[in-house]
Design a protein around this motif. Structure first.
Motif, PDB file in Angstrom:
ATOM      1  N   ASP A 100       0.821  -1.211   0.000  1.00 31.50           N
ATOM      2  CA  ASP A 100       0.000   0.000   0.000  1.00 31.50           C
ATOM      3  C   ASP A 100       0.852   1.257   0.000  1.00 31.50           C
ATOM      4  O   ASP A 100       1.939   1.301   0.597  1.00 31.50           O
ATOM      5  N   GLY A 101       0.331   2.274  -0.641  1.00 34.53           N
ATOM      6  CA  GLY A 101       0.960   3.582  -0.586  1.00 34.53           C
ATOM      7  C   GLY A 101       0.476   4.364   0.620  1.00 34.53           C
ATOM      8  O   GLY A 101      -0.306   3.863   1.435  1.00 34.53           O
ATOM      9  N   ARG A 118      -9.592   2.109 -17.637  1.00 39.57           N
ATOM     10  CA  ARG A 118      -9.246   1.151 -16.590  1.00 39.57           C
ATOM     11  C   ARG A 118     -10.201   1.264 -15.412  1.00 39.57           C
ATOM     12  O   ARG A 118     -10.769   2.332 -15.141  1.00 39.57           O
ATOM     13  N   THR A 119     -10.362   0.151 -14.685  1.00 41.66           N
ATOM     14  CA  THR A 119     -11.108   0.163 -13.425  1.00 41.66           C
ATOM     15  C   THR A 119     -10.187  -0.089 -12.241  1.00 41.66           C
ATOM     16  O   THR A 119     -10.649  -0.097 -11.103  1.00 41.66           O
ATOM     17  N   VAL A 120      -8.896  -0.311 -12.513  1.00 41.58           N
ATOM     18  CA  VAL A 120      -7.904  -0.495 -11.456  1.00 41.58           C
ATOM     19  C   VAL A 120      -6.674   0.343 -11.792  1.00 41.58           C
ATOM     20  O   VAL A 120      -6.391   0.606 -12.970  1.00 41.58           O
ATOM     21  N   PRO A 121      -5.930   0.786 -10.776  1.00 44.20           N
ATOM     22  CA  PRO A 121      -4.681   1.496 -11.054  1.00 44.20           C
ATOM     23  C   PRO A 121      -3.614   0.512 -11.506  1.00 44.20           C
ATOM     24  O   PRO A 121      -3.857  -0.700 -11.591  1.00 44.20           O
ATOM     25  N   ASP A 122      -2.413   1.013 -11.792  1.00 39.59           N
ATOM     26  CA  ASP A 122      -1.290   0.135 -12.094  1.00 39.59           C
ATOM     27  C   ASP A 122      -1.004  -0.728 -10.872  1.00 39.59           C
ATOM     28  O   ASP A 122      -0.615  -0.218  -9.813  1.00 39.59           O
ATOM     29  N   LEU A 123      -1.210  -2.049 -11.004  1.00 38.34           N
ATOM     30  CA  LEU A 123      -0.958  -2.944  -9.896  1.00 38.34           C
ATOM     31  C   LEU A 123       0.538  -3.144  -9.702  1.00 38.34           C
ATOM     32  O   LEU A 123       1.311  -3.064 -10.662  1.00 38.34           O
ATOM     33  N   PRO A 124       0.980  -3.392  -8.458  1.00 40.10           N
ATOM     34  CA  PRO A 124       2.417  -3.582  -8.215  1.00 40.10           C
ATOM     35  C   PRO A 124       2.962  -4.752  -9.013  1.00 40.10           C
ATOM     36  O   PRO A 124       2.292  -5.787  -9.172  1.00 40.10           O
ATOM     37  N   PRO A 132      -1.803   1.341  -4.471  1.00 37.59           N
ATOM     38  CA  PRO A 132      -0.428   0.820  -4.401  1.00 37.59           C
ATOM     39  C   PRO A 132       0.606   1.935  -4.380  1.00 37.59           C
ATOM     40  O   PRO A 132       0.383   3.018  -4.935  1.00 37.59           O
ATOM     41  N   ASP A 133       1.723   1.655  -3.721  1.00 35.41           N
ATOM     42  CA  ASP A 133       2.822   2.616  -3.621  1.00 35.41           C
ATOM     43  C   ASP A 133       3.767   2.415  -4.802  1.00 35.41           C
ATOM     44  O   ASP A 133       4.445   1.386  -4.885  1.00 35.41           O
TER      45      ASP A 133
END
Length: 331
Positions: free
Chosen positions: A81-82, A136-142, A92-93
């Motif tokens: 997590d960020g 997109r429905t999600v951010p850039d995943l780690p 995400p961080d």
């Protein structure tokens, strides 16, 4: 210096009796009960130990974790997590010093972890933030490192690691996680709440391995591949290329896990007659590419395999593409 978590999936049914004499530990677990392959014991398998040693030798702080439930997977993912956001969303961080390596015995196990990542970071539609990409429905995943627990895959269906050309050797995986770069890939989400990394194959076979007829409406964006009124032998939904063939028949032409499109194909038996009146059956393959696909079964349930996980499709299911949503560490 990086903190590296080596995550292995296990089962709540773990017991010493599950271990065979020829291996340090047995199979693994998927995201649901019907995706579990075999029970896993508490002793890490040799590739996990070798990867941990290689990471430690490079100065990383390493922790090995065996997760036996979604909640335990989530505890690991929370480390990515960020900082808190004003809107209260988990995010995400991008500058995290914690890196995740998923030790997988199957593509279904890797999918199980990505499914939990999506559930953690996908905002509800009512709280969609302005900094989320429109497509997109999600951010850039780690990015995740992938450590295969099985030997190199051969045959018609190679695992995702082989398809993507990722390292299989534990030391090479460690080097990619510490020194490599993230390679962003498309993700397929579906309205059943899960995700697809490689692809899905819908259809069934008899005891002799011959495909059985079924009916269903298959629509890719505005293109109808089948209206549900004719028999089908198979439907392939491809993000990568693991489900590109049905025996010796090419279903998917050019699957690409980073082109922002899903490729779909249906195999339709077509009856023809020769000039002498002899009845022949040929296989017609219809293909389309687009942003989303919907399949509606017409004859009860349709068995399927999705990233190696088996299930039955009982009602309409839609998949859609999240371009570049997830990533792997590669050298």
């Amino acid at each position: 210096m990086y903190d590296v978590v080596l995550l292995t999936l296990g089962s709540e049914r773990d017991a010493p009796a599950a271990c065979g004499s020829g291996d340090s530990c047995c199979g693994g677990a998927g995201e649901t009960a019907d995706e579990r392959a075999a029970d896993r014991c508490d002793t890490p398998r040799v590739p996990v130990l070798a990867c941990a040693d290689a990471l430690t030798a490079r100065g990383a702080r390493v922790e090995t974790v065996t997760a036996r439930s979604d909640a335990e997977i989530d505890e690991v993912l929370a480390r990515l997590d960020g900082p808190p956001r004003p809107d209260g969303l988990s995010w995400p961080d991008p500058d995290s010093k914690t890196r995740l390596v998923v030790a997988t015995a199957s593509d279904a196990q890797l999918r199980a972890v990505l499914r939990r990542l999506v559930r953690r970071y996908a905002p509800p539609p009512s709280r969609r933030p302005e900094d989320l990409a429109a497509n997109r429905t999600v951010p850039d995943l780690p990015a995740v490192g992938v450590l295969p627990l099985d030997p190199a895959r051969g045959g018609p269906h190679r695992d995702l690691v082989a398809q993507l050309g990722l390292p299989r050797d534990p030391a090479a995986v460690a080097a990619a996680v510490l020194d490599g770069t993230p390679r962003r890939l498309d993700l397929l989400r579906n309205d059943g709440g899960s995700v697809t990394l490689d692809g899905a194959l819908l259809g069934a076979a008899d005891e002799a391995g011959r495909p059985l007829h079924w009916r269903g409406r298959v629509e890719v964006d505005d293109t109808i591949l089948s209206d549900g009124g004719e028999p089908l032998l198979a439907c392939a939904i491809g993000n990568a290329g693991g489900y590109a063939r049905l025996d010796d028949v090419a279903l998917l032409a050019t699957p690409d896990p980073a082109d922002g499109r899903v490729e779909v194909a249906v195999a339709v038996p077509v009856v023809t007659r020769s000039r002498w009146g002899r009845r022949r059956v040929r296989l017609e393959v219809r293909r389309a590419r687009g942003r989303a696909v919907a399949v509606v079964p017409r004859d009860g349930t349709v068995p399927f395999v999705d990233d190696g996980a088996e299930g039955e499709l009982k009602r309409k299911r839609s998949w859609w593409t999240e371009p570049g949503a997830w990533a792997v560490w590669t050298s």
